[in-house]
Design a protein around this motif. Structure first.
Motif, short mmCIF file in Angstrom:
data_model
loop_
_atom_site.label_atom_id
_atom_site.label_comp_id
_atom_site.label_asym_id
_atom_site.label_seq_id
_atom_site.Cartn_x
_atom_site.Cartn_y
_atom_site.Cartn_z
N PRO A 92 -121.48 58.39 3.27
CA PRO A 92 -121.08 58.36 4.69
C PRO A 92 -122.30 58.47 5.60
O PRO A 92 -123.36 58.91 5.19
CB PRO A 92 -120.18 59.58 4.81
CG PRO A 92 -120.67 60.53 3.77
CD PRO A 92 -121.15 59.66 2.63
N ASP A 152 -114.31 52.94 13.02
CA ASP A 152 -113.50 53.48 11.94
C ASP A 152 -114.44 53.68 10.75
O ASP A 152 -114.70 52.75 9.99
CB ASP A 152 -112.37 52.51 11.61
CG ASP A 152 -111.48 52.97 10.47
OD1 ASP A 152 -111.82 53.95 9.78
OD2 ASP A 152 -110.43 52.33 10.27
N SER A 153 -114.95 54.89 10.61
CA SER A 153 -115.94 55.19 9.58
C SER A 153 -115.38 54.99 8.18
O SER A 153 -116.07 54.48 7.30
CB SER A 153 -116.44 56.62 9.75
OG SER A 153 -117.42 56.92 8.79
N GLU A 154 -114.14 55.40 7.98
CA GLU A 154 -113.54 55.30 6.65
C GLU A 154 -113.47 53.85 6.18
O GLU A 154 -113.78 53.54 5.03
CB GLU A 154 -112.14 55.91 6.68
CG GLU A 154 -111.56 56.16 5.32
CD GLU A 154 -110.27 56.96 5.42
OE1 GLU A 154 -109.25 56.45 4.93
OE2 GLU A 154 -110.30 58.08 5.98
#
Length: 139
Positions: free
Chosen positions: A12, A48-50
């Motif tokens: 991440p 939207d990081s995910e």
């Protein structure tokens, strides 16, 4: 590489970059016209990081959308900066969608980030950028 600048393809992303991208700022979106010249416009967007997706709500007939429709698989860049010296650029492949589910998801995310509803005009579209490169400075 200049001090304070970094490129990352690792996930991440850092908490600092995620916080910076959560701020309700605007960004500059760069697409390419059919003749290869850059088309540069300010936009609101969501991150939207995910899913590693940036989303830009627009009209399907906007120049930015038409540029991507004319050249499927095109790379785009989206850069958010603050008023001092920090910035984050999200780079990846841009795709235009007009389906209601994607538009509703984009509008919901927009309302969460900016605290107001998106106008959702006739002929609305969402540009989804599949981000594979992040560049940052002083973040």
């Amino acid at each position: 590489m200049p001090e304070g600048h970094r490129d990352t393809q690792s996930w991440p992303l850092s908490a600092e970059i995620e916080e910076f991208l959560a701020e309700p700022g605007q960004a500059i979106l760069v697409t390419h016209r059919p003749n290869g010249t850059p088309h540069v416009v300010p936009v609101s967007f969501t991150w939207d990081s995910e899913a590693r997706l940036a989303r830009v709500l627009t009209g399907a007939q906007s120049k930015k959308a038409r540029n991507l429709i004319a050249a499927p698989g095109s790379r785009v860049a989206l850069c958010q900066r603050d008023n001092v010296s920090s910035w984050v650029t999200l780079e990846g492949t841009g795709t235009v969608y007009e389906d209601p589910e994607r538009l509703a998801d984009g509008a919901r995310r927009y309302a969460e980030r900016y605290g107001k509803d998106w106008l959702n005009p006739p002929g609305a579209a969402v540009i989804e950028i599949a981000v594979d490169l992040v560049m940052a400075r002083n973040v």
